[in-house]
Scaffold this motif. Structure first.
Motif, PDB file in Angstrom:
ATOM      1  N   SER A  57      56.638 135.303  68.334  1.00  0.00           N
ATOM      2  CA  SER A  57      56.161 134.950  69.679  1.00  0.00           C
ATOM      3  C   SER A  57      55.081 133.871  69.608  1.00  0.00           C
ATOM      4  O   SER A  57      55.051 132.952  70.439  1.00  0.00           O
ATOM      5  CB  SER A  57      55.603 136.193  70.376  1.00  0.00           C
ATOM      6  N   PHE A  58      54.206 133.972  68.618  1.00  0.00           N
ATOM      7  CA  PHE A  58      53.122 133.000  68.481  1.00  0.00           C
ATOM      8  C   PHE A  58      53.666 131.599  68.214  1.00  0.00           C
ATOM      9  O   PHE A  58      53.225 130.621  68.824  1.00  0.00           O
ATOM     10  CB  PHE A  58      52.191 133.433  67.351  1.00  0.00           C
ATOM     11  N   GLU A  69      53.866 125.608  69.048  1.00  0.00           N
ATOM     12  CA  GLU A  69      54.815 124.995  68.120  1.00  0.00           C
ATOM     13  C   GLU A  69      54.154 124.065  67.112  1.00  0.00           C
ATOM     14  O   GLU A  69      54.724 123.781  66.062  1.00  0.00           O
ATOM     15  CB  GLU A  69      55.877 124.228  68.908  1.00  0.00           C
ATOM     16  N   GLN A  70      52.947 123.579  67.407  1.00  0.00           N
ATOM     17  CA  GLN A  70      52.288 122.633  66.504  1.00  0.00           C
ATOM     18  C   GLN A  70      51.505 123.320  65.383  1.00  0.00           C
ATOM     19  O   GLN A  70      50.998 122.662  64.486  1.00  0.00           O
ATOM     20  CB  GLN A  70      51.331 121.740  67.313  1.00  0.00           C
ATOM     21  N   ILE A  71      51.402 124.635  65.465  1.00  0.00           N
ATOM     22  CA  ILE A  71      50.700 125.376  64.421  1.00  0.00           C
ATOM     23  C   ILE A  71      51.727 125.887  63.412  1.00  0.00           C
ATOM     24  O   ILE A  71      52.771 126.423  63.791  1.00  0.00           O
ATOM     25  CB  ILE A  71      49.896 126.546  65.019  1.00  0.00           C
ATOM     26  N   ASP A  72      51.427 125.708  62.156  1.00  0.00           N
ATOM     27  CA  ASP A  72      52.378 126.030  61.084  1.00  0.00           C
ATOM     28  C   ASP A  72      51.825 127.161  60.210  1.00  0.00           C
ATOM     29  O   ASP A  72      51.091 126.913  59.252  1.00  0.00           O
ATOM     30  CB  ASP A  72      52.625 124.783  60.235  1.00  0.00           C
ATOM     31  N   ALA A 114      43.175 126.814  65.711  1.00  0.00           N
ATOM     32  CA  ALA A 114      44.372 127.595  65.366  1.00  0.00           C
ATOM     33  C   ALA A 114      43.995 129.033  65.028  1.00  0.00           C
ATOM     34  O   ALA A 114      44.684 129.980  65.426  1.00  0.00           O
ATOM     35  CB  ALA A 114      45.102 126.942  64.192  1.00  0.00           C
ATOM     36  N   MET A 115      42.905 129.226  64.306  1.00  0.00           N
ATOM     37  CA  MET A 115      42.447 130.579  63.977  1.00  0.00           C
ATOM     38  C   MET A 115      42.071 131.350  65.237  1.00  0.00           C
ATOM     39  O   MET A 115      42.473 132.512  65.416  1.00  0.00           O
ATOM     40  CB  MET A 115      41.256 130.523  63.025  1.00  0.00           C
ATOM     41  N   ASP A 116      41.290 130.717  66.108  1.00  0.00           N
ATOM     42  CA  ASP A 116      40.867 131.401  67.338  1.00  0.00           C
ATOM     43  C   ASP A 116      42.064 131.771  68.208  1.00  0.00           C
ATOM     44  O   ASP A 116      42.119 132.867  68.774  1.00  0.00           O
ATOM     45  CB  ASP A 116      39.899 130.520  68.130  1.00  0.00           C
ATOM     46  N   LEU A 117      43.015 130.848  68.320  1.00  0.00           N
ATOM     47  CA  LEU A 117      44.200 131.126  69.132  1.00  0.00           C
ATOM     48  C   LEU A 117      45.000 132.288  68.554  1.00  0.00           C
ATOM     49  O   LEU A 117      45.456 133.169  69.287  1.00  0.00           O
ATOM     50  CB  LEU A 117      45.086 129.880  69.222  1.00  0.00           C
TER      51      LEU A 117
END
Length: 300
Positions: free
Chosen positions: A111-112, A117-120, A280-283
């Motif tokens: 789901s994440f 989509e830009q986070i790998d 990215a970590m916070d999200l």
């Protein structure tokens, strides 16, 4: 300095100059020059060379360990700077202990990744102790574990509950019971995770709380292997309710509670206590908490 470190670490990992050169898309003389530059800088030999391979000297062992952490810090610095002017993107290194990593994380990550989509994400699955070490050494941005750790460089926060249950094969004499007395478990063969895992820690607490000393313990490093072994009648186990949902539905395993010995624990997130966090970590941490609030423990 950064390039020289990358070259040295690649040589140290491959134990070979030509393989390192191939992996780095460099010539072998260029690789040798980078190593000589480091050795001149520190006035000591870092590698012992022979015709077949290279070996690290004591100084080389130090540079490999510390150099890996320095490169991880470089990568984090670049991501933090990019976060100031760009939307969240790029790599996110997640470490998870076996129960969470194999049975809870996949659906959440699916789901994440659909939403961001830009986070790998890159996932490493290991026992609780190893995940903690990875976060401390900056090999991982976030850890998710089921065992408590105490370390001055770790920030640990509970994110979800987990109930552990006694697991027996469906044809076991105790299978029809919902709850058993500890005395009924004497003489059983136990199939447990290895020391250092959160699940093993919970099993050891059960034994202490029930004043139970198992006659025989088999140790396996995989929850899946433990489940399959219990299904064959090899023994009984203590496992997370999250990990046996499919088997309960299929009727191949049964779960029981041990009278007067509650077995509940938390899943925890781990981050470095003194580090800045990327977007990215916070999200991911916010998304993780939101998804876990929506998901309930499986019914036993």
């Amino acid at each position: 300095m950064e390039q020289s470190l990358r070259v040295f670490i690649t040589v140290a990992k491959t134990r070979h100059f030509s393989r390192a050169a191939e992996e780095l898309h460099m010539t072998q003389p260029a690789v040798s020059q980078q190593i000589r530059s480091l050795e001149n800088r520190y006035h000591t030999r870092l590698l012992e060379r022979n015709n077949k391979s290279v070996q690290l000297t004591p100084a080389g062992e130090i540079l490999l360990r510390e150099g890996l952490e320095i490169l991880n810090q470089y990568a984090r610095m670049e991501r933090l700077i990019q976060d100031l002017t760009h939307s969240a993107s790029g790599p996110l290194s997640i470490g998870a202990s076996y129960t969470f990593g194999e049975y809870v994380l996949p659906r959440i990550l699916s789901s994440f990744c659909t939403r961001y989509e830009q986070i790998d994400p890159k996932v490493t699955i290991h026992n609780t102790k190893r995940i903690g070490e990875g976060v401390v050494r900056r090999e991982m941005d976030i850890g998710i574990v089921e065992g408590e750790l105490s370390h001055p460089q770790l920030e640990m926060k509970p994110v979800a509950d987990d109930e552990l249950v006694l697991v027996v094969p469906s044809n076991h004499p105790l299978a029809e019971q919902k709850e058993v007395k500890a005395s009924e478990l004497r003489g059983e063969r136990w199939i447990l995770r290895e020391p250092g895992s959160g699940t093993r820690e919970a099993a050891d607490r059960l034994f202490r709380g029930a004043e139970l000393t198992p006659d025989t313990i088999l140790e396996f490093g995989s929850t899946q292997v433990i489940k399959e072994s219990v299904e064959t009648g090899l023994g009984i186990a203590v496992l997370s309710s999250w990990s046996i949902r499919k088997e309960l539905l299929l009727g191949t395993l049964c779960s029981l509670r041990v009278q007067d010995v509650p077995m509940r624990r938390h899943f925890y997130t781990l981050t470095r206590a003194t580090s800045f966090r990327t977007k990215a970590m916070d999200l991911f941490l916010a998304f993780l908490r939101q998804e876990l609030r929506r998901r309930t423990l499986p019914s036993c």
